[in-house]
Design a protein around this motif. Sequence first.
Motif, PDB file in Angstrom:
ATOM      1  N   LYS A 304       0.850  -1.201   0.000  1.00 49.14           N
ATOM      2  CA  LYS A 304       0.000   0.000   0.000  1.00 49.14           C
ATOM      3  C   LYS A 304       0.881   1.245   0.000  1.00 49.14           C
ATOM      4  O   LYS A 304       1.892   1.302   0.709  1.00 49.14           O
ATOM      5  N   ASP A 305       0.516   2.225  -0.805  1.00 49.67           N
ATOM      6  CA  ASP A 305       1.228   3.502  -0.869  1.00 49.67           C
ATOM      7  C   ASP A 305       2.727   3.333  -1.164  1.00 49.67           C
ATOM      8  O   ASP A 305       3.575   3.990  -0.550  1.00 49.67           O
ATOM      9  N   PHE A 306       3.062   2.409  -2.077  1.00 47.86           N
ATOM     10  CA  PHE A 306       4.477   2.234  -2.424  1.00 47.86           C
ATOM     11  C   PHE A 306       4.996   3.478  -3.145  1.00 47.86           C
ATOM     12  O   PHE A 306       4.272   4.168  -3.853  1.00 47.86           O
ATOM     13  N   GLU A 307       6.288   3.751  -2.934  1.00 46.52           N
ATOM     14  CA  GLU A 307       6.963   4.879  -3.582  1.00 46.52           C
ATOM     15  C   GLU A 307       7.962   4.321  -4.587  1.00 46.52           C
ATOM     16  O   GLU A 307       8.909   3.640  -4.208  1.00 46.52           O
ATOM     17  N   MET A 308       7.770   4.608  -5.866  1.00 43.75           N
ATOM     18  CA  MET A 308       8.645   4.074  -6.912  1.00 43.75           C
ATOM     19  C   MET A 308      10.124   4.338  -6.608  1.00 43.75           C
ATOM     20  O   MET A 308      10.978   3.489  -6.828  1.00 43.75           O
ATOM     21  N   LYS A 309      10.415   5.525  -6.083  1.00 48.27           N
ATOM     22  CA  LYS A 309      11.804   5.928  -5.850  1.00 48.27           C
ATOM     23  C   LYS A 309      12.517   5.027  -4.850  1.00 48.27           C
ATOM     24  O   LYS A 309      13.734   4.961  -4.824  1.00 48.27           O
ATOM     25  N   SER A 310      11.739   4.348  -4.005  1.00 47.69           N
ATOM     26  CA  SER A 310      12.372   3.533  -2.956  1.00 47.69           C
ATOM     27  C   SER A 310      12.551   2.064  -3.357  1.00 47.69           C
ATOM     28  O   SER A 310      12.956   1.246  -2.544  1.00 47.69           O
ATOM     29  N   PHE A 311      12.291   1.736  -4.626  1.00 49.12           N
ATOM     30  CA  PHE A 311      12.384   0.321  -5.034  1.00 49.12           C
ATOM     31  C   PHE A 311      13.820  -0.180  -5.047  1.00 49.12           C
ATOM     32  O   PHE A 311      14.106  -1.265  -4.574  1.00 49.12           O
ATOM     33  N   HIS A 312      14.728   0.592  -5.573  1.00 42.48           N
ATOM     34  CA  HIS A 312      16.096   0.088  -5.775  1.00 42.48           C
ATOM     35  C   HIS A 312      16.900   0.109  -4.476  1.00 42.48           C
ATOM     36  O   HIS A 312      16.826   1.049  -3.699  1.00 42.48           O
ATOM     37  N   ALA A 313      17.695  -0.949  -4.271  1.00 37.65           N
ATOM     38  CA  ALA A 313      18.624  -0.991  -3.134  1.00 37.65           C
ATOM     39  C   ALA A 313      20.010  -1.366  -3.662  1.00 37.65           C
ATOM     40  O   ALA A 313      20.180  -2.415  -4.283  1.00 37.65           O
ATOM     41  N   LYS A 314      20.991  -0.511  -3.428  1.00 37.83           N
ATOM     42  CA  LYS A 314      22.354  -0.771  -3.918  1.00 37.83           C
ATOM     43  C   LYS A 314      23.024  -1.800  -3.007  1.00 37.83           C
ATOM     44  O   LYS A 314      22.928  -1.703  -1.787  1.00 37.83           O
ATOM     45  N   SER A 315      23.728  -2.780  -3.589  1.00 36.59           N
ATOM     46  CA  SER A 315      24.350  -3.840  -2.791  1.00 36.59           C
ATOM     47  C   SER A 315      25.872  -3.813  -2.937  1.00 36.59           C
ATOM     48  O   SER A 315      26.421  -3.071  -3.755  1.00 36.59           O
ATOM     49  N   LYS A 316      26.540  -4.675  -2.174  1.00 36.86           N
ATOM     50  CA  LYS A 316      28.003  -4.797  -2.252  1.00 36.86           C
ATOM     51  C   LYS A 316      28.443  -5.237  -3.646  1.00 36.86           C
ATOM     52  O   LYS A 316      29.563  -4.936  -4.080  1.00 36.86           O
ATOM     53  N   PHE A 317      27.567  -5.967  -4.371  1.00 39.07           N
ATOM     54  CA  PHE A 317      27.941  -6.474  -5.691  1.00 39.07           C
ATOM     55  C   PHE A 317      28.055  -5.340  -6.704  1.00 39.07           C
ATOM     56  O   PHE A 317      28.825  -5.447  -7.665  1.00 39.07           O
ATOM     57  N   TRP A 318      27.302  -4.264  -6.494  1.00 40.06           N
ATOM     58  CA  TRP A 318      27.456  -3.070  -7.335  1.00 40.06           C
ATOM     59  C   TRP A 318      28.882  -2.537  -7.199  1.00 40.06           C
ATOM     60  O   TRP A 318      29.512  -2.164  -8.200  1.00 40.06           O
ATOM     61  N   PHE A 319      29.398  -2.560  -5.992  1.00 36.00           N
ATOM     62  CA  PHE A 319      30.756  -2.080  -5.728  1.00 36.00           C
ATOM     63  C   PHE A 319      31.787  -3.001  -6.385  1.00 36.00           C
ATOM     64  O   PHE A 319      32.747  -2.527  -7.003  1.00 36.00           O
ATOM     65  N   TYR A 320      31.592  -4.330  -6.269  1.00 40.73           N
ATOM     66  CA  TYR A 320      32.522  -5.276  -6.904  1.00 40.73           C
ATOM     67  C   TYR A 320      32.530  -5.087  -8.428  1.00 40.73           C
ATOM     68  O   TYR A 320      33.582  -5.106  -9.067  1.00 40.73           O
ATOM     69  N   ASP A 321      31.339  -4.920  -8.996  1.00 46.66           N
ATOM     70  CA  ASP A 321      31.237  -4.701 -10.445  1.00 46.66           C
ATOM     71  C   ASP A 321      31.974  -3.427 -10.846  1.00 46.66           C
ATOM     72  O   ASP A 321      32.655  -3.382 -11.877  1.00 46.66           O
ATOM     73  N   LEU A 322      31.845  -2.396 -10.016  1.00 44.13           N
ATOM     74  CA  LEU A 322      32.498  -1.120 -10.301  1.00 44.13           C
ATOM     75  C   LEU A 322      34.022  -1.285 -10.329  1.00 44.13           C
ATOM     76  O   LEU A 322      34.705  -0.698 -11.179  1.00 44.13           O
ATOM     77  N   LEU A 323      34.561  -2.092  -9.422  1.00 40.54           N
ATOM     78  CA  LEU A 323      36.013  -2.345  -9.403  1.00 40.54           C
ATOM     79  C   LEU A 323      36.469  -2.989 -10.707  1.00 40.54           C
ATOM     80  O   LEU A 323      37.453  -2.548 -11.322  1.00 40.54           O
ATOM     81  N   LEU A 324      35.759  -4.038 -11.140  1.00 44.35           N
ATOM     82  CA  LEU A 324      36.160  -4.739 -12.360  1.00 44.35           C
ATOM     83  C   LEU A 324      36.030  -3.820 -13.579  1.00 44.35           C
ATOM     84  O   LEU A 324      36.919  -3.782 -14.439  1.00 44.35           O
ATOM     85  N   LEU A 325      34.933  -3.077 -13.655  1.00 48.87           N
ATOM     86  CA  LEU A 325      34.738  -2.192 -14.804  1.00 48.87           C
ATOM     87  C   LEU A 325      35.788  -1.089 -14.839  1.00 48.87           C
ATOM     88  O   LEU A 325      36.250  -0.693 -15.916  1.00 48.87           O
TER      89      LEU A 325
END
Length: 391
Positions: A304-325
Amino acid sequence: MNSSQIKHFDYIFTGTGLASLMTIYKMVLSGKFSDKSILLLDQDVKKTNDRTWCFWEKEESVWNSVISKKWDLALFANEDFNRSLAIKPYSYNKVSGIDFYNFVFEAISKQQNITFLNEKVTDINELETHVFVGTEENRYTCNCLFNSIYTKAFAERQNKYPVLQQHFVGWFVKTKEEVFNPEEVTFMDFSIEQKGNTRFMYVLPTSKTEALVEYTLFSEKLLPKEEYEKAIQLYLKKLGTENYEILEKEEGSIPMTCYPFWKKNTKRVLNIGTAGGWTKASTGYTFKNADKKSSDLVEFIQEKDFEMKSFHAKSKFWFYDLLLLDILYRHNELGRPIFSSLFRKGNPKLIFKFLDEETSFFEDVKVILKCPKIPFIKALFRVIFLSNKSN
């Protein structure tokens, strides 16, 4: 057209790629959205076999009926060694685009509340109480919009986050000689000339004489078409065949970046798929990530009353991917030694679990320590500096 003629929907999906169709199918499966009006808009009618998706899994999923081939063995090779990886309890699965489209659209066609229109979206405008969507033919409004139309300028017109492409050309071939092992997928074959890039061959064999053979690069710039095709010809010759028929061709370019697309999400508009950063940045794999994210999204919009902006959650894997890229962007030739060190002695089940973003921190360390240390330490300092600078 005046405002009284503009048709209103609860949800509109702009673009019907993998993420949209997975989400819609799971909305249907849930049985929780039968009272909601849903519109799908796409200029493509999804009637051609335009791509091949692969993913690995332990258990059967809702997509099992569209899997055309499964493998329990995966080959990794470079110029020095070949390693046949026993990946059980995982299986490596192939899904043809047309089979997936037909499967989902058949389910959608039975739903009275879902409409698909073959129209090109030209305008999305979020207002206080609704979202306005324009196409070349019509105008619509909705309460919530899910957008999967990728705007490459968002990632490419900035220099904070590196942007590579996973670009490839593939041939479905039928050979006269028996040159393929239908029990083993060639996951990455780096034995080919690198030419200062990260280049490998990828082979999905369906019989001893039939396979999809792809020439793939993780790099910044695309090549002339003939360069990909020449590489496939040379590789087939190396495998022992010059007598073959090309049954189909496919090509693609998938953005590999940690650019935070989710920051474009608003109160009523949620970007999904590649447009929402759902592609696995370090590998370009989309199917498994989209499968997980679409399930999360269907749960999320039932709140109920979900906010689209709050859907995404950044994880540690985003950081690992950033290192490799960061490494591959600065030193694209390091792809072969990095992936080779990972697969030479690494536990394949643990590597697949890591790429699925399901490992504990202790398991992460076990995987990362297999990689060359110096490039990752340098990348770590650069990324930490970038983070501090942006705070």
